[in-house]
Enzyme design. Sequence first.
Site, short mmCIF file in Angstrom:
data_model
loop_
_atom_site.label_atom_id
_atom_site.label_comp_id
_atom_site.label_asym_id
_atom_site.label_seq_id
_atom_site.Cartn_x
_atom_site.Cartn_y
_atom_site.Cartn_z
N ASN A 9 0.87 -1.18 0.00
CA ASN A 9 0.00 0.00 0.00
C ASN A 9 0.91 1.23 0.00
O ASN A 9 1.53 1.55 1.01
CB ASN A 9 -0.88 -0.04 1.26
CG ASN A 9 -1.71 1.22 1.43
OD1 ASN A 9 -1.77 2.06 0.54
ND2 ASN A 9 -2.33 1.36 2.60
N LYS A 11 0.15 4.27 -0.17
CA LYS A 11 -0.47 5.43 0.52
C LYS A 11 -0.29 6.70 -0.32
O LYS A 11 -0.34 6.64 -1.53
CB LYS A 11 0.09 5.56 1.93
CG LYS A 11 -0.03 4.26 2.72
CD LYS A 11 0.21 4.45 4.19
CE LYS A 11 0.16 3.09 4.88
NZ LYS A 11 0.23 3.19 6.32
N HIS A 95 -9.28 0.85 5.10
CA HIS A 95 -7.99 0.96 5.79
C HIS A 95 -8.16 1.82 7.04
O HIS A 95 -8.96 2.77 7.04
CB HIS A 95 -6.96 1.58 4.84
CG HIS A 95 -5.57 1.52 5.39
ND1 HIS A 95 -5.10 2.42 6.30
CD2 HIS A 95 -4.57 0.64 5.18
CE1 HIS A 95 -3.86 2.10 6.63
NE2 HIS A 95 -3.51 1.02 5.95
N GLU A 97 -6.53 4.15 8.23
CA GLU A 97 -6.34 5.59 8.03
C GLU A 97 -7.58 6.23 7.42
O GLU A 97 -7.90 7.38 7.70
CB GLU A 97 -5.09 5.83 7.15
CG GLU A 97 -3.82 5.53 7.95
CD GLU A 97 -2.64 5.06 7.12
OE1 GLU A 97 -2.66 5.20 5.89
OE2 GLU A 97 -1.69 4.53 7.73
N GLU A 167 -5.21 -5.68 10.48
CA GLU A 167 -4.16 -4.68 10.70
C GLU A 167 -4.40 -4.01 12.04
O GLU A 167 -5.16 -3.03 12.12
CB GLU A 167 -4.21 -3.63 9.60
CG GLU A 167 -3.99 -4.18 8.21
CD GLU A 167 -3.40 -3.11 7.30
OE1 GLU A 167 -2.25 -3.28 6.88
OE2 GLU A 167 -4.06 -2.10 7.07
N GLY A 173 2.78 1.40 11.04
CA GLY A 173 3.73 2.50 10.98
C GLY A 173 4.46 2.77 12.27
O GLY A 173 5.11 3.82 12.42
N SER A 213 3.67 -2.98 10.31
CA SER A 213 5.12 -3.03 10.44
C SER A 213 5.72 -4.36 9.97
O SER A 213 6.64 -4.89 10.59
CB SER A 213 5.54 -2.72 11.88
OG SER A 213 5.14 -1.40 12.23
C1 PEP Z 1 -0.57 -0.24 6.39
O1 PEP Z 1 -0.75 0.96 6.49
O2 PEP Z 1 -1.42 -0.95 5.81
C2 PEP Z 1 0.62 -0.80 6.99
C3 PEP Z 1 0.60 -2.04 7.29
O3 PEP Z 1 1.66 0.07 7.22
P1 PEP Z 1 3.10 -0.31 7.84
O4 PEP Z 1 3.57 -1.56 7.12
O5 PEP Z 1 3.96 0.85 7.56
O6 PEP Z 1 2.89 -0.58 9.29
#
Ligand code: PEP
Length: 251
Positions: A9, A11, A95, A97, A167, A173, A213
Site C-alpha cells: 500500500n 499510501k 484501511h 487511516e 491490521e 507505521g 510493520s
Molecule cells: C498499512 O498501512 O497498511 C501498513 C501495514 O503500514 P506499515 O507496514 O507501515 O505498518
Amino acid sequence: MRTPVIAGNWKMHKTTGEARALARAIREGMSETDHCQVVVAPPYTALAAVAEEIRSSRVFLAAQNVHWEPKGAFTGEVSIAMLEELGCGMAIIGHSERRQYFAETDETVNRKVRAVVQSQLQAIVCIGETLPQRESGSYHQVITQQLAGGLAGLTHQTLLRIILAYEPVWAIGTGRTASPETAQEVHGSIRDWLSQKFGREAAQQVRILYGGSVKPDNIADLMRQPDIDGALVGGACLEAESFLRIVRFNS
Ligand code: PEP
C-alpha cells in the site's frame, strides 16, 4: 491451498514518475516469483502509469479506495468502472487511516464491499483494533463488529471475492509488529467467525493478510502461522529492495 498475497500500500507516496520507477524495479526483481500473488496499490494519480509498467507481468494492480456508486455528483471520488478500465484488479477498503481520518465506518465499508463483489474487482477489506481496544481486552468484540458490519449481506459465494487484512492499528507505521502468535490468535478467530457465518468450506478459501510493520526480517515467521496468508505492507513497500525481500519470504 490458499495462494499467499503480498500487497504493498503506497499510501500518499510517489509521484507518477517515482511510481513508474518503483513499479519497474518490482517487476524486474520478481520475474521468477510464482509462490505468491504480488499486488501494488499506488495513489490514484499513478494507477495508469503503473498499469503500463506492470503489463504482462505477474504484478496485480490495486486502488487504495473506491466509491460504491457507479457515477454521479460525488466530487473527489472514483468509481469501480474507472478503476477497472485502468486495469485494477483489486481495491483496498476500510484501511484504518480511512476510518481514522476520513470518517470511514463499517457502514460505508459495507456499501463499498457490496458494490465491489458485484464487479470484476476483488476487495481487500481491512479490520483491526486500536491500542486502547487491545489493552482493554475488547479487541475480539471490535473485530467481530467490523466483520459483521463490513461483510453484511455477503453470501458464501460473494465472500470469495474478498481478501481480509487484519491490521492492528497499534502496529501500523509504529515498528511494533504483532508477534506471529498474537496475529495468529486473531487470524484464527476471524476464520472461525467466517466459518460460523458462511460455512467452513468458504472460510477455508478466504485469504487473511496481516498488516502492521511487516519487514523483510519478520515476514517469514508471520507466514509460518497457519491462518496468515500474506501481508499488507506500508512503509517497507516503498523501496523495491525491501518489498522484494518480503515477496521472497520463502527463500
Ligand atoms: C498499512 O498501512 O497498511 C501498513 C501495514 O503500514 P506499515 O507496514 O507501515 O505498518
